[in-house]
Design a protein around this motif. Sequence first.
Motif, short mmCIF file in Angstrom:
data_model
loop_
_atom_site.label_atom_id
_atom_site.label_comp_id
_atom_site.label_asym_id
_atom_site.label_seq_id
_atom_site.Cartn_x
_atom_site.Cartn_y
_atom_site.Cartn_z
N ASP A 3 42.59 67.21 60.99
CA ASP A 3 42.13 68.60 60.92
C ASP A 3 40.84 68.79 61.70
OD1 ASP A 3 44.30 69.10 59.31
OD2 ASP A 3 43.18 68.84 57.43
N THR A 4 39.95 67.83 61.62
CA THR A 4 38.68 67.93 62.38
C THR A 4 38.93 67.94 63.87
OG1 THR A 4 37.56 66.75 60.59
CG2 THR A 4 36.45 66.86 62.72
N LEU A 5 39.82 67.06 64.33
CA LEU A 5 40.14 67.04 65.76
C LEU A 5 40.80 68.34 66.20
CD1 LEU A 5 41.45 63.37 66.13
CD2 LEU A 5 39.22 64.29 66.81
N LEU A 6 41.63 68.92 65.31
CA LEU A 6 42.28 70.18 65.65
C LEU A 6 41.26 71.30 65.80
CD1 LEU A 6 44.86 71.83 66.06
CD2 LEU A 6 44.98 72.13 63.57
N VAL A 7 40.28 71.36 64.88
CA VAL A 7 39.24 72.40 64.96
C VAL A 7 38.41 72.22 66.22
CG1 VAL A 7 37.16 73.26 63.85
CG2 VAL A 7 39.17 72.73 62.47
N LEU A 8 38.03 70.97 66.52
CA LEU A 8 37.25 70.73 67.74
C LEU A 8 38.04 71.08 68.99
CD1 LEU A 8 35.54 67.33 66.79
CD2 LEU A 8 34.53 69.62 66.78
N GLY A 9 39.36 70.79 68.99
CA GLY A 9 40.17 71.13 70.15
C GLY A 9 40.29 72.62 70.37
N VAL A 10 40.47 73.38 69.27
CA VAL A 10 40.54 74.84 69.39
C VAL A 10 39.22 75.40 69.89
CG1 VAL A 10 40.81 76.97 68.08
CG2 VAL A 10 42.36 75.05 67.66
N GLY A 11 38.10 74.86 69.38
CA GLY A 11 36.80 75.32 69.86
C GLY A 11 36.58 75.04 71.33
N ALA A 12 37.01 73.85 71.79
CA ALA A 12 36.86 73.51 73.21
C ALA A 12 37.70 74.42 74.09
CB ALA A 12 37.24 72.04 73.42
N LEU A 105 31.88 69.02 58.46
CA LEU A 105 33.11 68.54 59.11
C LEU A 105 33.04 67.06 59.44
CD1 LEU A 105 33.90 71.47 61.57
CD2 LEU A 105 35.12 70.89 59.47
N LEU A 106 31.88 66.58 59.85
CA LEU A 106 31.77 65.21 60.35
C LEU A 106 31.27 64.22 59.31
CD1 LEU A 106 30.23 65.96 63.87
CD2 LEU A 106 32.63 65.63 63.26
N GLY A 107 30.37 64.67 58.40
CA GLY A 107 29.76 63.72 57.48
C GLY A 107 29.97 63.98 56.01
N GLY A 108 30.52 65.13 55.65
CA GLY A 108 30.76 65.40 54.25
C GLY A 108 29.70 66.29 53.65
N PRO A 109 29.81 66.57 52.34
CA PRO A 109 28.88 67.52 51.69
C PRO A 109 27.44 67.04 51.64
CG PRO A 109 30.29 66.44 50.08
CD PRO A 109 30.83 66.07 51.42
N LEU A 110 27.23 65.72 51.52
CA LEU A 110 25.86 65.21 51.45
C LEU A 110 25.12 65.45 52.75
CD1 LEU A 110 23.66 63.72 49.94
CD2 LEU A 110 24.66 61.55 50.72
N VAL A 111 25.77 65.15 53.85
CA VAL A 111 25.14 65.38 55.16
C VAL A 111 24.92 66.87 55.40
CG1 VAL A 111 25.41 65.06 57.65
CG2 VAL A 111 26.16 63.28 56.07
N PRO A 275 30.34 54.83 55.31
CA PRO A 275 30.19 56.08 54.56
C PRO A 275 30.64 55.97 53.11
CG PRO A 275 32.02 56.21 56.11
CD PRO A 275 31.30 54.93 56.41
N GLU A 276 31.53 55.03 52.78
CA GLU A 276 31.96 54.88 51.39
C GLU A 276 30.82 54.44 50.49
OE1 GLU A 276 33.44 53.55 53.95
OE2 GLU A 276 35.36 54.63 54.11
N TYR A 277 29.88 53.71 51.05
CA TYR A 277 28.73 53.26 50.27
C TYR A 277 27.87 54.44 49.80
CZ TYR A 277 24.49 50.64 49.09
OH TYR A 277 23.41 50.13 48.44
N LEU A 278 27.65 55.41 50.70
CA LEU A 278 26.86 56.58 50.33
C LEU A 278 27.65 57.56 49.48
CD1 LEU A 278 25.00 57.36 53.68
CD2 LEU A 278 24.09 56.22 51.65
N ALA A 279 28.97 57.53 49.58
CA ALA A 279 29.78 58.46 48.80
C ALA A 279 29.65 58.22 47.31
CB ALA A 279 31.24 58.36 49.23
N LYS A 280 29.27 57.01 46.89
CA LYS A 280 29.12 56.71 45.47
C LYS A 280 28.00 57.54 44.83
CE LYS A 280 32.23 53.45 45.60
NZ LYS A 280 33.52 53.59 44.91
N PHE A 281 27.02 57.96 45.62
CA PHE A 281 25.90 58.73 45.07
C PHE A 281 26.31 60.15 44.70
CE2 PHE A 281 23.68 55.45 47.52
CZ PHE A 281 22.75 55.02 46.60
#
Length: 313
Positions: A3-12, A105-111, A275-281
């Motif tokens: 889905d992320t690649l699709l959104v980036l492709g449409v934007g490009a 889109l790239l890093g999740g809700p924490l980012v 990223p799974e390590y930070l997702a625990k927080f």
Amino acid sequence: MADTLLVLGVGAIAAALLVVALVVLPPGPGQVPLSRLDPSVAPPTSPLASAGAAAGAAVEKVLHERGRLAAGAAALERAGMSTTLPNFVLAVGLAAVVATGAGALLGGPLVALLLLVGVPLAAKLLLGFRAGRRQAAFADQLDDSLQLMASSLRAGHSLLRAVDSVSHEAEAPTSEEFARIVNETRVGRDLNDALDEVAQRMGSDDFTWVAQAIAIHREVGGNLAEVLDAVGHTIRERNAIRRQVKALSAEGKLSAIVLMSLPFGVTAFLSVSNPEYLAKFTESLVGYGMLAGAAVMLLVGGVWLKKTVAITF
């Protein structure tokens, strides 16, 4: 990920079509605008400009209702930025929205949360950094400016003409501030008020002494050139001490910068490598509590380090 690649492709693709429409396709037949033929007719504005003006007016109204319009404009003036406060707020808000969307889109809700808070904070830090650098440059140039004023007074020029010579001969930001003094006095403002405002805006106790010396001279008379020479000599000695203190405290400031940036650097590295390590927080209440505790300790440590390396003399 798909889905992320699709959104980036449409934007490009959309960006490419916009470039083709603006650059490749030939423009339409040129016409002379009516505003050039009749001065009473307002020039036409694009929908984007109209929307920007409406958004700026709305932001200005909100800032005025909250009583932050004057303080924000003063902060921009101290930083030496020519943009208006509503435009600056809009630019920061737009950057925060774009950065938050990209982070989600790239890093999740924490980012995304970090970027949402970090972009306005970075803008505020940028204003403070630019203001501090501008004030430091003004303080370094002040002794030379006073020497130039004293030389102009000995040559027979008036006080206002001596100030004007500094506005032409000195470097920025001194030239900008003295030019503002000259312009304000030409429209009827008192010279003492203009000098006091520059001293307040630049946060310079040394220039406050200069303003007081000029005010006393305008009331009782005397040889202002000698007074400026004496004040300039005192300022040069203070600047020498200030530079020495700055050199001695440089190691402590660098250590504070490294210690404050280290947690953010480690977090950014882990968000890319594991990223799974930070997702625990963000999966339990204990994790959020640990993040809150880390933020509080980081804030306390930052304040402590700032007070340690900030030497007042």
